[in-house]
Design a protein around this motif. Structure first.
Motif, PDB file in Angstrom:
ATOM      1  N   THR A   1       0.938  -1.237   0.047  1.00  0.00           N
ATOM      2  CA  THR A   1       0.127   0.023  -0.009  1.00  0.00           C
ATOM      3  C   THR A   1       0.934   1.272   0.036  1.00  0.00           C
ATOM      4  N   ILE A   2       0.351   2.280  -0.601  1.00  0.00           N
ATOM      5  CA  ILE A   2       0.990   3.736  -0.637  1.00  0.00           C
ATOM      6  C   ILE A   2      -0.018   4.833  -0.079  1.00  0.00           C
ATOM      7  N   LEU A   3       0.096   5.400   0.647  1.00  0.00           N
ATOM      8  CA  LEU A   3      -0.564   6.342   1.469  1.00  0.00           C
ATOM      9  C   LEU A   3      -0.317   7.805   0.765  1.00  0.00           C
ATOM     10  N   ILE A   4      -1.187   8.561   0.334  1.00  0.00           N
ATOM     11  CA  ILE A   4      -1.112   9.778  -0.299  1.00  0.00           C
ATOM     12  C   ILE A   4      -2.075  10.869   0.468  1.00  0.00           C
ATOM     13  N   ASN A   5      -1.356  11.886   1.083  1.00  0.00           N
ATOM     14  CA  ASN A   5      -1.961  12.608   1.797  1.00  0.00           C
ATOM     15  C   ASN A   5      -1.805  14.280   1.478  1.00  0.00           C
ATOM     16  N   TRP A   6      -3.162  14.758   1.426  1.00  0.00           N
ATOM     17  CA  TRP A   6      -3.452  16.082   1.302  1.00  0.00           C
ATOM     18  C   TRP A   6      -3.324  17.128   2.649  1.00  0.00           C
ATOM     19  N   PRO A   7      -3.380  18.322   2.403  1.00  0.00           N
ATOM     20  CA  PRO A   7      -3.516  18.907   3.537  1.00  0.00           C
ATOM     21  C   PRO A   7      -4.457  18.622   4.757  1.00  0.00           C
ATOM     22  N   SER A   8      -3.874  18.674   6.090  1.00  0.00           N
ATOM     23  CA  SER A   8      -4.853  18.088   6.882  1.00  0.00           C
ATOM     24  C   SER A   8      -6.062  19.228   7.415  1.00  0.00           C
ATOM     25  N   GLN A   9      -7.061  18.978   6.466  1.00  0.00           N
ATOM     26  CA  GLN A   9      -8.251  19.925   6.948  1.00  0.00           C
ATOM     27  C   GLN A   9      -9.351  19.235   6.090  1.00  0.00           C
ATOM     28  N   VAL A  10     -10.575  19.628   6.553  1.00  0.00           N
ATOM     29  CA  VAL A  10     -11.826  19.342   5.938  1.00  0.00           C
ATOM     30  C   VAL A  10     -12.302  20.352   5.006  1.00  0.00           C
ATOM     31  N   ASP A  11     -12.143  20.128   3.534  1.00  0.00           N
ATOM     32  CA  ASP A  11     -12.363  21.099   2.668  1.00  0.00           C
ATOM     33  C   ASP A  11     -12.858  20.335   1.316  1.00  0.00           C
ATOM     34  N   GLU A  12     -13.892  20.908   0.795  1.00  0.00           N
ATOM     35  CA  GLU A  12     -14.706  20.569  -0.150  1.00  0.00           C
ATOM     36  C   GLU A  12     -13.731  20.487  -1.564  1.00  0.00           C
ATOM     37  N   LYS A  13     -12.767  21.606  -1.694  1.00  0.00           N
ATOM     38  CA  LYS A  13     -11.850  21.364  -2.693  1.00  0.00           C
ATOM     39  C   LYS A  13     -11.034  20.454  -2.654  1.00  0.00           C
ATOM     40  N   ILE A  14     -10.398  20.010  -1.482  1.00  0.00           N
ATOM     41  CA  ILE A  14      -9.463  18.934  -1.374  1.00  0.00           C
ATOM     42  C   ILE A  14     -10.446  17.550  -1.536  1.00  0.00           C
ATOM     43  N   LEU A  15     -11.428  17.448  -1.231  1.00  0.00           N
ATOM     44  CA  LEU A  15     -12.465  16.222  -1.445  1.00  0.00           C
ATOM     45  C   LEU A  15     -12.715  16.165  -3.040  1.00  0.00           C
ATOM     46  N   ASP A  16     -12.946  17.144  -3.681  1.00  0.00           N
ATOM     47  CA  ASP A  16     -13.104  17.200  -4.956  1.00  0.00           C
ATOM     48  C   ASP A  16     -11.856  16.531  -5.792  1.00  0.00           C
ATOM     49  N   ASP A  17     -10.860  17.082  -5.379  1.00  0.00           N
ATOM     50  CA  ASP A  17      -9.683  16.848  -5.809  1.00  0.00           C
ATOM     51  C   ASP A  17      -8.891  15.291  -5.777  1.00  0.00           C
ATOM     52  N   LEU A  18      -9.269  14.890  -4.558  1.00  0.00           N
ATOM     53  CA  LEU A  18      -8.959  13.569  -3.959  1.00  0.00           C
ATOM     54  C   LEU A  18      -9.769  12.583  -4.751  1.00  0.00           C
ATOM     55  N   LEU A  19     -11.117  12.882  -4.990  1.00  0.00           N
ATOM     56  CA  LEU A  19     -11.945  11.916  -5.417  1.00  0.00           C
ATOM     57  C   LEU A  19     -11.808  11.863  -7.089  1.00  0.00           C
ATOM     58  N   SER A  20     -11.289  12.968  -7.567  1.00  0.00           N
ATOM     59  CA  SER A  20     -11.160  12.956  -9.171  1.00  0.00           C
ATOM     60  C   SER A  20      -9.799  12.083  -9.383  1.00  0.00           C
ATOM     61  N   PHE A  21      -8.577  12.209  -8.402  1.00  0.00           N
ATOM     62  CA  PHE A  21      -7.455  11.508  -8.586  1.00  0.00           C
ATOM     63  C   PHE A  21      -7.747   9.957  -8.269  1.00  0.00           C
ATOM     64  N   LYS A  22      -8.790   9.772  -7.111  1.00  0.00           N
ATOM     65  CA  LYS A  22      -8.964   8.176  -7.080  1.00  0.00           C
ATOM     66  C   LYS A  22      -9.663   7.481  -8.320  1.00  0.00           C
ATOM     67  N   LYS A  23     -10.347   8.423  -9.091  1.00  0.00           N
ATOM     68  CA  LYS A  23     -10.915   7.626 -10.144  1.00  0.00           C
ATOM     69  C   LYS A  23     -10.116   7.519 -11.202  1.00  0.00           C
ATOM     70  N   ASN A  24      -8.987   8.373 -11.239  1.00  0.00           N
ATOM     71  CA  ASN A  24      -8.096   8.433 -12.421  1.00  0.00           C
ATOM     72  C   ASN A  24      -7.091   7.328 -11.935  1.00  0.00           C
ATOM     73  N   ILE A  25      -6.875   6.937 -10.893  1.00  0.00           N
ATOM     74  CA  ILE A  25      -5.844   5.860 -10.436  1.00  0.00           C
ATOM     75  C   ILE A  25      -6.809   4.536 -10.718  1.00  0.00           C
ATOM     76  N   GLU A  26      -7.941   4.354 -10.312  1.00  0.00           N
ATOM     77  CA  GLU A  26      -8.910   3.178 -10.387  1.00  0.00           C
ATOM     78  C   GLU A  26      -8.777   3.022 -11.892  1.00  0.00           C
ATOM     79  N   THR A  27      -9.130   3.885 -12.781  1.00  0.00           N
ATOM     80  CA  THR A  27      -9.207   3.770 -14.214  1.00  0.00           C
ATOM     81  C   THR A  27      -7.952   3.492 -14.958  1.00  0.00           C
TER      82      THR A  27
END
Length: 241
Positions: free
Chosen positions: A14-40
């Protein structure tokens, strides 16, 4: 918008990828977009990609042979992903009964917050929440967007059995218990829906990035919906965003 991400090997697979440590919708959108790209792009080499508020855990089928090459590959995917890629999210309309007989902590919660019960209900049901991730229990949605007037620290002594469907507040979060469970959040309502059913291909209807809107209902409506859920005859209302 792109962020400075931190990559590290979490285990041999496993590899852990960390964004800035805060709850933020811009981070969430970025994170989920990257997740989809990795899965694809790595569907054959990974088992799954698990998301949280500000991190992804990439789980590979086999042991990582060269961590540097694997991280460089992920970094390249992050930089080159399509800006136009849009995730298909939904707004789910969730019925909640806020009757005090079905909300063990509502009265005390309102006292501690110096609000009337009607004010608590109005504030809680006025917000459209964001599903950040699913965890703690199968089908437990971590929701962001709670009105700061409703923030209240978790109980100092957890309740040993919180009933399935309990809608609760803990700190700056709100959520619904999908099964009977111990819990330290303040129960302010009850939902008649099932949030996790392993019989379905998608056991939990909601996913990270979706929105949740709570609709206040009375006990009669609660019982009616509960009966239809058991019969498999209830259709949950949602809107494609």
């Amino acid at each position: 918008m792109k962020f400075e991400l931190q990559y590290k090997q979490y285990s041999e697979r496993t590899i852990l990828i960390n964004w800035p440590s805060q709850v933020d919708e811009k981070i969430l959108d970025d994170l989920l977009s990257f997740k989809k790209n990795i899965e694809t792009n790595h569907g054959k080499s990974i088992v799954e990609v698990i998301s949280s508020y500000n991190s992804l855990l990439v789980c590979y089928i086999s042991a990582i042979e060269n961590i540097y090459d694997s991280v460089l590959d992920l970094k390249s995917l992050y930089v080159t992903r399509s800006k136009s890629e849009r995730l298909a999210n939904r707004l789910w309309k969730i019925p909640v009964c806020y009757a005090t007989s079905m909300a063990a902590d509502l009265q005390q919660f309102s006292i501690e917050k110096s609000l009337t019960i009607d004010q608590v209900i109005a504030l809680h049901s006025a917000t459209i929440y964001t599903v950040y991730f699913i965890g703690f229990l199968p089908g437990f949605l971590y929701l962001g967007g709670l009105d700061d007037k409703l923030y209240l620290p978790r109980k100092s002594t957890p309740t040993l059995k919180v009933k399935k469907g309990s809608v609760a507040i803990g700190g700056n979060q709100t959520g619904i218990y999908p099964i009977d469970s111990p819990g330290g959040w303040h129960v302010i309502g009850s939902c008649p829906l099932s949030f996790f059913d392993p019989k379905f291909d998608t056991p939990c209807f909601a996913k990270p990035g979706d929105k949740i809107q709570f609709l206040s209902i009375d006990k009669n409506k609660y019982n009616d919906i509960g009966a239809r859920v058991l019969e498999g005859a209830y259709e949950l209302e949602s809107i494609l965003l």
